[in-house]
Design an enzyme around this catalytic site. Sequence first.
Site, PDB file in Angstrom:
ATOM      1  N   GLU A 298      -9.077  -9.247   4.910  1.00  0.00           N
ATOM      2  CA  GLU A 298      -9.376  -7.833   4.632  1.00  0.00           C
ATOM      3  C   GLU A 298     -10.788  -7.702   4.083  1.00  0.00           C
ATOM      4  O   GLU A 298     -11.147  -8.337   3.077  1.00  0.00           O
ATOM      5  CB  GLU A 298      -8.355  -7.276   3.620  1.00  0.00           C
ATOM      6  CG  GLU A 298      -8.635  -5.819   3.280  1.00  0.00           C
ATOM      7  CD  GLU A 298      -7.544  -5.164   2.427  1.00  0.00           C
ATOM      8  OE1 GLU A 298      -6.476  -5.786   2.222  1.00  0.00           O
ATOM      9  OE2 GLU A 298      -7.772  -4.031   1.978  1.00  0.00           O
TER      10      GLU A 298
ATOM     11  N   SER B 112       0.844  -1.205   0.000  1.00  0.00           N
ATOM     12  CA  SER B 112       0.000   0.000   0.000  1.00  0.00           C
ATOM     13  C   SER B 112       0.877   1.252   0.000  1.00  0.00           C
ATOM     14  O   SER B 112       0.377   2.353  -0.252  1.00  0.00           O
ATOM     15  CB  SER B 112      -0.935   0.014   1.217  1.00  0.00           C
ATOM     16  OG  SER B 112      -0.228  -0.211   2.419  1.00  0.00           O
TER      17      SER B 112
END
Length: 288
Positions: A186, A49
Site C-alpha cells: 500500500e 477500513s
Amino acid sequence: MQERTKVTLPFLFDKMMKGTPLTMITCYDYPMAHLVEQAGIDIVLVGDSLGMTMLGYDSTLPVTMNDMIRHAAAVRRGTSKSWLIGDMPYMSYQASDESAVLNAGRFMAEAGCDGIKLEGGQEVTPRVRAIVAAGIPVMGHLGLTPQSVSSLGGFRLQGKGAKQAKKMVDDARALEEAGGMAILLELVPDQVCGLITDRSKIPIISLGSGPRAHGQLLIFHDMFGLYPKFTPKMAKKYGDAGKVIGDGLRQYVAEVTGRVFPEPERYFGIKQEEYAELLRLLNPADAP
Ligand code: KIV
C-alpha cells in the site's frame, strides 16, 4: 451470464504465472458483495477500513473481531465464488501466536473466509507461521499499514528512501518464507513495488503502488464516491453512487413534502364491503 467457478489458490497462482493481472476490491456488506460477484472480481477483502467507511470512526483502530465477523459473513453471503479475505483488526494478532490463530480461525469458521490478511513485516512472521501451520492462508500487508499510522507519521508514501525500501524488500522476502500466500503493498513507490514483484514467487497486489504488481486493489467506497470525508489521490473514481443516492434522497423529500409520493400504484386497498363492515365493527351504533 456464464456461471463463475469458485476462485481457489491454484487459480490465483495460475493467473499470476500467466501474467494475467489479478483483481481485488474491498467490500463490507451483502448488496455490494452481490455486485462484486457479478463483476467477476478475483479477491475480495473485508478490510478493517470498514471502521471508517461503514462505522464512521476516524481510524481503523476501534474495529473489533465481532465487527469484522459480522461484515465478513454478510459479504460471504453475497459472493460465494470470489476468494474472500478477512482483515485481522488491531490487537487481534499482535499480542500472541495463540490469539492470532484463534482470531484467524474465527474468520474461517464463523464467516466462511478463504484466508486472512495482517499488517507488518519481519516482526509478524512468527504469527504468519503459526496461522499458516493451522491451515489458514495469510496475505501480508506492507508499506502504509493503517494500524501503525501513528508510528509511520501519517497517511503518506512509504519506502521513499533507499534504507526503508531495502527493509521493505527484506520484509516481503520474510513474509514469503514464512508461508504467506500473497502480499499487499500500500502506497509504495512504483520502482520498489516493481523490485518486490520481480523477486516474488507469490502474488504482489498494489494499492496505490503502481502497475508492476501482479494485481490491483481499490477501496470500494473510494471507487464510487461513497466516503464523505475524502478520496485519496491513488483512488480512481469509477462512478458517483454517492451523487445518485443523494439526488434520489432529495427527490424523495420533495415528493413526500409535495404529496407526490406515494402514487396510487404503490399502495393497496380493501373491498368496499370489507371497509363498510370494518366501520360497523368499530362503531356498531353508526351501522345502517
Ligand atoms: O482495511 C483495508 O481495507 C485495508 C486496505 C487499506 C488495504 O487493509
